[in-house]
Scaffold this motif. Sequence first.
Motif, mmCIF file in Angstrom:
data_model
loop_
_atom_site.group_PDB
_atom_site.id
_atom_site.type_symbol
_atom_site.label_atom_id
_atom_site.label_comp_id
_atom_site.label_asym_id
_atom_site.label_seq_id
_atom_site.Cartn_x
_atom_site.Cartn_y
_atom_site.Cartn_z
ATOM 1 N N ARG A 44 0.527 -0.955 0.088
ATOM 2 C CA ARG A 44 -0.041 -0.038 0.148
ATOM 3 C C ARG A 44 1.119 1.535 -0.095
ATOM 4 O O ARG A 44 -0.122 1.734 -0.270
ATOM 5 N N GLN A 45 1.780 1.159 0.778
ATOM 6 C CA GLN A 45 2.831 2.401 0.160
ATOM 7 C C GLN A 45 3.968 3.010 -1.026
ATOM 8 O O GLN A 45 4.850 3.098 -0.888
ATOM 9 N N CYS A 46 3.423 1.443 -1.530
ATOM 10 C CA CYS A 46 4.401 1.052 -2.394
ATOM 11 C C CYS A 46 4.218 2.063 -3.892
ATOM 12 O O CYS A 46 2.816 1.151 -4.362
ATOM 13 N N ASP A 47 4.980 2.592 -4.543
ATOM 14 C CA ASP A 47 4.781 3.496 -5.286
ATOM 15 C C ASP A 47 3.761 2.570 -7.326
ATOM 16 O O ASP A 47 5.233 2.545 -7.437
ATOM 17 N N THR A 48 3.557 2.763 -7.863
ATOM 18 C CA THR A 48 3.280 2.014 -9.262
ATOM 19 C C THR A 48 4.972 2.248 -10.078
ATOM 20 O O THR A 48 5.305 2.085 -10.764
ATOM 21 N N GLY A 49 5.205 3.986 -10.108
ATOM 22 C CA GLY A 49 5.675 4.706 -11.040
ATOM 23 C C GLY A 49 6.898 4.450 -10.502
ATOM 24 O O GLY A 49 8.462 5.166 -10.786
ATOM 25 N N VAL A 80 7.144 -5.050 -9.745
ATOM 26 C CA VAL A 80 5.340 -5.705 -10.916
ATOM 27 C C VAL A 80 4.679 -5.224 -10.550
ATOM 28 O O VAL A 80 3.890 -4.636 -9.143
ATOM 29 N N LYS A 81 3.237 -4.409 -11.886
ATOM 30 C CA LYS A 81 2.508 -4.249 -11.585
ATOM 31 C C LYS A 81 1.327 -5.059 -11.687
ATOM 32 O O LYS A 81 1.223 -6.122 -12.377
ATOM 33 N N LEU A 82 0.517 -5.352 -10.549
ATOM 34 C CA LEU A 82 -0.894 -5.886 -10.797
ATOM 35 C C LEU A 82 -1.765 -5.235 -10.905
ATOM 36 O O LEU A 82 -2.470 -4.525 -10.069
ATOM 37 N N THR A 83 -2.677 -5.757 -11.658
ATOM 38 C CA THR A 83 -4.527 -4.999 -11.554
ATOM 39 C C THR A 83 -5.223 -6.754 -11.887
ATOM 40 O O THR A 83 -5.237 -7.207 -12.775
ATOM 41 N N ASP A 84 -6.885 -5.610 -11.317
ATOM 42 C CA ASP A 84 -7.352 -6.866 -10.880
ATOM 43 C C ASP A 84 -8.141 -7.003 -11.875
ATOM 44 O O ASP A 84 -9.026 -6.309 -12.549
ATOM 45 N N LYS A 85 -8.109 -8.412 -12.346
ATOM 46 C CA LYS A 85 -9.194 -8.315 -13.726
ATOM 47 C C LYS A 85 -10.694 -8.231 -13.208
ATOM 48 O O LYS A 85 -11.215 -7.963 -14.127
ATOM 49 N N GLN A 116 -2.446 -2.751 -7.794
ATOM 50 C CA GLN A 116 -0.728 -2.789 -6.962
ATOM 51 C C GLN A 116 0.242 -2.740 -7.327
ATOM 52 O O GLN A 116 0.502 -2.972 -8.553
ATOM 53 N N SER A 117 1.627 -2.278 -6.529
ATOM 54 C CA SER A 117 2.338 -2.741 -7.262
ATOM 55 C C SER A 117 3.191 -3.260 -6.460
ATOM 56 O O SER A 117 3.281 -2.852 -4.859
ATOM 57 N N MET A 133 2.182 -16.271 -10.331
ATOM 58 C CA MET A 133 2.081 -16.637 -8.866
ATOM 59 C C MET A 133 0.916 -15.243 -8.442
ATOM 60 O O MET A 133 0.870 -15.143 -7.163
ATOM 61 N N PHE A 134 0.646 -14.538 -9.007
ATOM 62 C CA PHE A 134 -1.031 -13.769 -8.762
ATOM 63 C C PHE A 134 -2.177 -14.374 -9.102
ATOM 64 O O PHE A 134 -2.932 -13.585 -10.247
ATOM 65 N N PRO A 135 -3.197 -15.404 -8.993
ATOM 66 C CA PRO A 135 -4.149 -16.006 -9.596
ATOM 67 C C PRO A 135 -5.069 -14.668 -9.542
ATOM 68 O O PRO A 135 -5.386 -13.977 -8.812
ATOM 69 N N GLY A 136 -5.381 -14.647 -10.593
ATOM 70 C CA GLY A 136 -6.891 -13.062 -10.803
ATOM 71 C C GLY A 136 -6.531 -11.865 -11.370
ATOM 72 O O GLY A 136 -6.946 -10.502 -11.157
ATOM 73 N N LYS A 137 -5.153 -11.513 -11.113
ATOM 74 C CA LYS A 137 -4.455 -10.181 -11.606
ATOM 75 C C LYS A 137 -3.649 -10.186 -13.467
ATOM 76 O O LYS A 137 -3.468 -11.033 -13.576
ATOM 77 N N ILE A 138 -3.555 -9.280 -13.541
ATOM 78 C CA ILE A 138 -3.160 -9.096 -14.616
ATOM 79 C C ILE A 138 -1.360 -8.915 -14.692
ATOM 80 O O ILE A 138 -1.545 -7.742 -13.798
ATOM 81 N N VAL A 139 -0.698 -9.286 -14.832
ATOM 82 C CA VAL A 139 0.666 -9.252 -14.128
ATOM 83 C C VAL A 139 1.431 -8.544 -15.202
ATOM 84 O O VAL A 139 1.831 -8.991 -16.221
ATOM 85 N N GLU A 140 2.037 -6.957 -14.675
ATOM 86 C CA GLU A 140 3.393 -6.700 -15.141
ATOM 87 C C GLU A 140 4.216 -5.990 -15.203
ATOM 88 O O GLU A 140 4.420 -5.610 -13.908
ATOM 89 N N SER A 141 5.658 -6.540 -15.585
ATOM 90 C CA SER A 141 6.808 -6.292 -15.145
ATOM 91 C C SER A 141 7.831 -6.011 -15.816
ATOM 92 O O SER A 141 8.301 -6.492 -17.401
ATOM 93 N N SER A 142 9.613 -5.626 -15.456
ATOM 94 C CA SER A 142 10.221 -5.183 -16.678
ATOM 95 C C SER A 142 10.688 -6.840 -17.294
ATOM 96 O O SER A 142 11.618 -6.887 -17.550
ATOM 97 N N PHE A 143 10.714 -8.186 -16.091
ATOM 98 C CA PHE A 143 11.115 -8.830 -16.507
ATOM 99 C C PHE A 143 9.557 -9.773 -16.831
ATOM 100 O O PHE A 143 10.717 -11.106 -16.825
#
Lengths: 137, 247, 400
Positions: free
Chosen positions: B55-60, B93-98, B104-105, C338-348
Amino acid sequence: MVFFCKYMHKLVTLAGVSLLLPLTSQAVDLMPVIPKAKGQQCVESTDKMRRNHMEYILHQRNDTLRKGIRTPKYSLKKCIECHNAPDKDNRVAHISSKQDHFCSSCHTYVAVKIDCFECHADKPKKTQYHPTSREGH
Amino acid sequence: MKQDTDMNRRRFLGQTAGVAGLTIVPGVMLYEVQARPADQAASSSVRWGMLIDTRQCDTGCTDCVTACKTENGWGSTETKSSPEQQAQWIRKVKLTDKQTGHVQSLPLMCQHCETPPCVDVCPTGASMKRADGIVLVDKHICIGCRYCMMACPYKARSFIHEPLTDQKPHAPRGVGTVESCTLCVHRIDKDGTPACVEACNAEGHKAMYFGNLNDPDSDISKHLKQHGGEQIRADLGLNTGVRYQGL
Amino acid sequence: MKAIRYLQIEGRSVGYYALLGILGLIVAAGGLAALYMEHNGHYVTGMNNQIVWGIPHVFAVFLIIAASGALNVASISSVFNKKAYKPLALLSAFLSVCLLLGGLTVLVLDLGQPDRLIIAMTLYNFKSIFAWNMILYNGFIAVVAVYIWFMMEKRMNKYSRYAGFTAFFWRLMLTTGTGSIFGFIVARQAYDAAIMAPMFVIMSLSYGLAIFILVMMASYHWSERELGDATVRRMTNLLGVFIAAVLYFTLTYHLTNLYVTENHGVEAFILRDGGLYTQLFWIGTILIGGLLPLFLIYFPATAKNRKMISAACVMVILGGLATLYVIIIGGQAYPLEMFPGKIVESSFFDGGIKAYTPTLAEILLGTGGFALSLIMVALVVKILRVLPDNMADANVDPHY
């Protein structure tokens, strides 16, 4: 096996000495030029280091990596800090230099390949390579 | 079952160590200062861990990643390798709930599992866990088979695809071997904090905590006790040393 | 019925030298590729930190499990005491060792530090199935070597049955171990399945027998010796059973996965949306590696035609390579959950399907290993008395 190795070691030394004897005067330039180290005294006598340095650092590598024991005595980092010490312009030799790098100069001479420096730094922290010390560049 | 006994033993050892610390100098908290002499081996009374507050971790923000690159010397060293081949010890890692679109980041790196799959599968024992829970690669005996990379559920490991030069003296890394986050073991052995955690806190983000999970009075343990902390892929039962809040 | 005489092939024809020459070139190219990879590092391959095992592993695993299957004929003769297979048991055992050596060569030369092989041979982590496999592979060569010795040395003939038994159990362990390399990986959706081990055993039986039939027919054809239809027929019938069994295991594996919701993603990827992997699965594994050879083997008009049988065997081999490509590379191309139900994006490259384009070097390394196996077999049948001089039906009583 250990016995065999010891025996071989003596044999090779003997052969080496007998080969060198008649050559002493002219063969000086064939000997490796071993760069001078920083400081007065190594962690063991030169004799011991020549024979056993590989044992010391092999033992230390396991202690350091696997147990976190970081005594400076046989640390490879410390070897490099003294034996590849920077000159007044903060320049040091690259491992590929068969003349100027302490480890290479001898290991080239005895034709023993080492892969320590595939991973380990061949120079102390915050030093620059001497521009002419890198072979093939 | 064995795992439980192990954990109990560790907890017990941790507590006795804590009590010993207390009785030596009454009133002085010794646990946070884990002064271990250079000639003493790491002990299983300590288990190093990390807590990340998403929650403290900024996406950018990539301060932790930058700090790790600077500290350990990866990132711009592999000039011939493709981006897919270049090593990454830590990544954002950026997570977007489907379903909800909630974003989240978080930083992702070696999770320093208690029972690491990479250690299980390594044929030579190069992949190893130190007594204090830090998972490392012994590059002296790594043959570069990459089975650990197949087995890691976090994709935390990288293989070096080209010869390297000018490594950091405290972070050896080289061609044909596998590497990953060391939890900045060279800093920890000198009572330091991992570079990523330090950078995160220096910038005042307060998203990363580091400390001894076996010590109930450490900052990280108190945080975990109060606010909880989840594991990524907890279903695998690996008991990771890196925990996340707000996952 | 005459006594079986084992005779070297003459091996002086232009054709034989041409065969050695072609195979030698492929081996040399593989060797150069390995040197090139070792000198530069793996950046010259298409393998990366997402697809960590590539084409070399497809070939290596294929050759290793085919090695176990190539021993079928020898096993059937000693363990199940079928006399008709006995004359060819030697060829079967030699082929098996040669295939294993070829596969291991590829596996070792692909290592990041191939010169540290001695470490892999001396330091063992016994929780690692990989470490067990080192013992299983080396042990297999030793066990089969003893088996060969007992078969070739008259005074030891009476013990060859026991050696055959040992080799039979050893080869089952070997393929179980190889399948478990994938079966034991909990991290990836496509693996982590106990069925991997028996599936690899069945695959080995099929691929190994296909290679054996091809080598046998080629040896007899090129050395102008007689090889009876009944012998060939027996083996192709058996091959048909194995092909069907592989299809059955493939079906079971995918059906089980399809029932479990968490595996729908990876199944959709392999079976429907995976592009190359999907094509390789349906066209490679199912059609070319399964249905077509089954048809050729059992359809009366093609069943007796040696060319058609050869084609069927080649199809099984190609299908096998496709199957392993889908398992090994397709299994890695699908992202980790690793994260079910999420769209995962990263530099890796987390979250997305991973791309893999093999380079020439790694393909040459793989084919080099295959050619190495075959060149060894070609030399063995010339140097040693391995091949019965006459396998005409009247000579071997195929019905026993």
